[in-house]
Design an enzyme around this catalytic site. Structure first.
Site, PDB file in Angstrom:
ATOM      1  N   ARG A   1       0.818  -1.222   0.000  1.00  0.00           N
ATOM      2  CA  ARG A   1       0.000   0.000   0.000  1.00  0.00           C
ATOM      3  C   ARG A   1       0.853   1.274   0.000  1.00  0.00           C
ATOM      4  NH1 ARG A   1      -2.317  -3.492  -1.288  1.00  0.00           N
ATOM      5  NH2 ARG A   1      -4.119  -4.534  -0.444  1.00  0.00           N
TER       6      ARG A   1
ATOM      7  N   SER B   1     -11.117  -0.973   3.584  1.00  0.00           N
ATOM      8  CA  SER B   1     -10.498  -1.415   4.843  1.00  0.00           C
ATOM      9  C   SER B   1     -10.047  -0.192   5.620  1.00  0.00           C
ATOM     10  CB  SER B   1      -9.286  -2.299   4.561  1.00  0.00           C
ATOM     11  OG  SER B   1      -9.706  -3.446   3.878  1.00  0.00           O
TER      12      SER B   1
ATOM     13  N   GLU C   1      -5.574   2.688   7.356  1.00  0.00           N
ATOM     14  CA  GLU C   1      -5.297   2.610   5.914  1.00  0.00           C
ATOM     15  C   GLU C   1      -5.993   3.790   5.231  1.00  0.00           C
ATOM     16  OE1 GLU C   1      -5.277  -1.136   3.887  1.00  0.00           O
ATOM     17  OE2 GLU C   1      -6.172  -0.254   2.078  1.00  0.00           O
TER      18      GLU C   1
END
Ligand SMILES: Cc1cc2nc3c(=O)[nH]c(=O)nc-3n(C[C@H](O)[C@H](O)[C@H](O)COP(=O)(O)OP(=O)(O)OC[C@H]3O[C@@H](n4cnc5c(N)ncnc54)[C@H](O)[C@@H]3O)c2cc1C
Length: 311
Positions: free
Chosen positions: A183, A233, A303
């Site tokens: 990520r 998420s 996130e």
């Protein structure tokens, strides 16, 4: 509004038509969470020339600004954003297949992943199926190396056309130069803007590709609370575990504050069950973090990108 921002908006209006420079624009209109107060300005730029001019203007003035993709990974403050939001449109929403090598495709940063997936399926190009249901843009996906079902954007990207944050130094970075990791990419560290991505796919039967896309979409729809606004998420996957499992083990499924809730369907998602404020979401996130930390000793990191707000 801050004097610097006002002057910068004025300057931007000499490069970008007025109708694409929105003032006091509610960010709830531009985020998948449907949350967020007004941005001082929300500017849509349609080509590289406009983008270079806008980036030079915000840099010269020292005006607060940020790039937005499809707003599917953002939680924006109820107070809004005191600076200039910049979104790509026009030329950045194109996708083309290379004339010499049919396995190479170039997608503009503003192209939605779903549209890229539809194009590749129609053209019998495989390798992007994993990303078909991610509700972001190519720019956002490359910026943070989005991934799902065992695939990551770095697996298909060969090169990325970028610009520095001051609107200068247009160039192409290779996959290696993008320094993709979980990520994350170099774009985040260096404040680099993503303009388009060149991807390498494999030829395959369109029906088989469509079947794989449909199967993954079915999985996604059956596991994720896709009918509620969210930003996906909420927390990153911690080392040695899964955020959703830790949250569930702490008995937090369905935990609610105002209009925000830990999804009953997938505890990794905080959802907006109706009229949630940013503060509601933050209250749920804080409670989840504290409870999971005290139960398991693991500190969950968000996130979701927090814009003008903090935990
Ligand atoms: C229901 C749902 C499911 C999701 N499932 C997944 C999943 O399976 N896998 C996954 O990885 N994510 C998932 N997400 C999260 C999100 O879709 C991804 O993180 C996506 O990559 C974000 O892209 P975006 O265009 O919406 O970016 P935004 O949310 O608009 O922005 C994210 C960041 O990217 C930066 N950015 C955007 N465009 C550019 C650009 N052109 N140049 C430079 N910086 C840029 C922004 O400044 C910001 O910091 C999900 C979200 C939702 C709502």
């Amino acid at each position: 509004m801050h004097e610097i921002i006002l002057k910068t908006i004025e300057r931007i209006c000499s490069y970008v038509p007025e109708e694409r420079v929105l003032r006091d624009e509610p960010m709830s209109r531009h985020t998948s969470f449907r949350i967020g107060g007004p941005a001082a300005a929300f500017v849509t730029v349609n080509d590289e020339k406009e983008l270079a001019a806008v980036m030079a203007a915000v840099t010269d003035a020292g005006a607060e600004h940020m790039m937005i993709g499809n707003g599917s990974n953002l939680l924006v403050s109820d107070e809004g954003y005191p600076g200039i939001m910049i979104k790509l449109g026009g030329d950045f929403e194109t996708i083309t297949r290379d004339a010499d090598d049919p396995c190479i495709v170039r997608a503009g940063a503003a192209m939605l992943m779903s549209r890229v997936s539809a194009f590749l399926t129609e053209n019998g190009l495989s390798g992007f199926e994993f990303a078909s249901g991610i509700p972001g843009s190519i720019g956002g996906a490359v910026f943070m190396n989005a991934g799902a079902y065992g695939g990551e954007i770095r697996d298909v990207v060969r090169a990325v056309r970028v610009m520095d944050a001051d609107g200068k130094n247009l160039r192409t970075l290779s996959n290696e130069e993008m320094q993709f990791s979980y990520r994350h990419s170099v774009a985040e560290d260096a404040g680099i803007l993503i303009l388009s991505a060149e991807m390498e796919l494999k030829e395959d039967d369109p029906d088989e590709i469509a079947a794989r896309v449909a199967e993954l979409q079915f999985k996604r729809n059956s596991k994720q609370p896709v009918n509620y606004p969210s930003a996906g998420s909420t927390f990153k996957r911690p080392v040695g575990g899964y955020a959703a499992a830790l949250i569930e083990q702490s008995g937090l499924k369905g935990y609610t504050a105002g209009g925000a809730q830990v999804s009953e369907k997938h505890s990794g998602f905080v959802i907006n069950i109706g009229g949630a404020s940013c503060e509601d979401v933050l209250a749920v996130m804080r409670h989840v973090r504290e409870t999971v930390l005290s139960d398991s000793g693991i500190l969950l990191e968000p996130e979701v990108r927090l814009i003008n707000c903090s935990l």
